[in-house]
Design an enzyme around this catalytic site. Structure first.
Site, PDB file in Angstrom:
ATOM      1  N   SER A  66       0.838  -1.196   0.000  1.00  0.00           N
ATOM      2  CA  SER A  66       0.000   0.000   0.000  1.00  0.00           C
ATOM      3  C   SER A  66       0.872   1.244   0.000  1.00  0.00           C
ATOM      4  CB  SER A  66      -0.918   0.035   1.227  1.00  0.00           C
ATOM      5  OG  SER A  66      -1.633   1.258   1.259  1.00  0.00           O
ATOM      6  N   VAL A  71       7.270   2.290   4.159  1.00  0.00           N
ATOM      7  CA  VAL A  71       8.228   1.583   3.308  1.00  0.00           C
ATOM      8  C   VAL A  71       7.798   1.661   1.846  1.00  0.00           C
ATOM      9  CG1 VAL A  71       9.375  -0.621   2.857  1.00  0.00           C
ATOM     10  CG2 VAL A  71       8.905   0.075   5.213  1.00  0.00           C
ATOM     11  N   CYS A  72       6.511   1.503   1.570  1.00  0.00           N
ATOM     12  CA  CYS A  72       6.013   1.591   0.193  1.00  0.00           C
ATOM     13  C   CYS A  72       6.184   3.002  -0.356  1.00  0.00           C
ATOM     14  CB  CYS A  72       4.550   1.170   0.128  1.00  0.00           C
ATOM     15  SG  CYS A  72       4.259  -0.523   0.661  1.00  0.00           S
ATOM     16  N   ASP A  73       5.921   3.988   0.482  1.00  0.00           N
ATOM     17  CA  ASP A  73       6.121   5.382   0.113  1.00  0.00           C
ATOM     18  C   ASP A  73       7.590   5.601  -0.254  1.00  0.00           C
ATOM     19  OD1 ASP A  73       4.956   8.453   0.736  1.00  0.00           O
ATOM     20  OD2 ASP A  73       7.090   8.199   1.174  1.00  0.00           O
ATOM     21  N   THR A  76       8.564   3.827  -3.607  1.00  0.00           N
ATOM     22  CA  THR A  76       8.033   4.498  -4.791  1.00  0.00           C
ATOM     23  C   THR A  76       8.774   5.808  -5.050  1.00  0.00           C
ATOM     24  OG1 THR A  76       5.920   3.441  -4.363  1.00  0.00           O
ATOM     25  CG2 THR A  76       5.911   5.290  -5.907  1.00  0.00           C
TER      26      THR A  76
END
EC number: 1.11.1.24
Length: 178
Positions: A66, A71-73, A76
């Site tokens: 998500s 971590v995903c932020d 990306t």
């Protein structure tokens, strides 16, 4: 393949963990040398996008659980930075976030080199690339590099959801494939 059909898919356990617990990934393991499977996802403008429609170039596919997690932020944003520094290689970030949430996140983040795509509708990407987490209905953290001939030249299933991928290996694979 739709979300109602994952029972026929292979299951792999202990490939990755979430909060130190093994999770089950549904779908095949994609390996270097495999032909990249096609999939259908939804863009932030609600249009349907197929992987096959994006052919003819090297592509990086970054799977994240998500965009609204740290971590995903970071992952990306890092791929956005890498593309800005090294040239235009398409980076597709796929999650099960709704397209409207992805659009909001991209607007707030100010990213312009990464294309976010939603697998929320039928989990086509998650099942095709073996990153669907059965217990959570989220995607595992993984990165794939596909060359212009649709051959996978890099495949990384990150061993723990909370960790980052190996960016240096991804960059080398992408630019060597180009």
């Amino acid at each position: 393949m739709t979300a109602t059909q994952p029972a026929t898919q292979p299951r792999r356990r202990a490939v990755t963990t979430f909060r130190d617990r093994p999770v089950t990934l549904v779908g095949p393991e994609i390996r270097v040398g495999d032909r990249a499977p096609d999939f259908t996802v939804v863009a932030t403008d609600m249009s349907t996008v197929t992987f096959s429609s994006l052919g003819g170039a090297v592509r990086v596919i970054s799977a994240v659980p998500s965009l609204d997690t740290p971590v995903c932020d970071a992952q990306t944003r890092r791929f956005n930075q890498v593309v800005a520094e090294h040239g235009e290689i398409p980076v597709l970030t796929v999650s099960v976030d709704l397209p409207t949430a992805q659009a909001r996140w991209c607007g707030a983040a100010g990213l312009d080199h990464v294309r976010t795509l939603s697998d929320h509708r039928d989990l086509s990407f998650g099942l095709a690339y073996g990153v669907l987490i059965e217990e959570l209905r989220l995607l595992a953290r993984a990165v794939f590099v596909v060359d212009a001939d649709d051959t996978v030249v890099h495949a990384e299933y990150v061993p723990t959801i909370e960790a980052q991928p190996d960016y240096d290996r991804v960059v080398r694979a992408a630019w060597n494939a180009g």
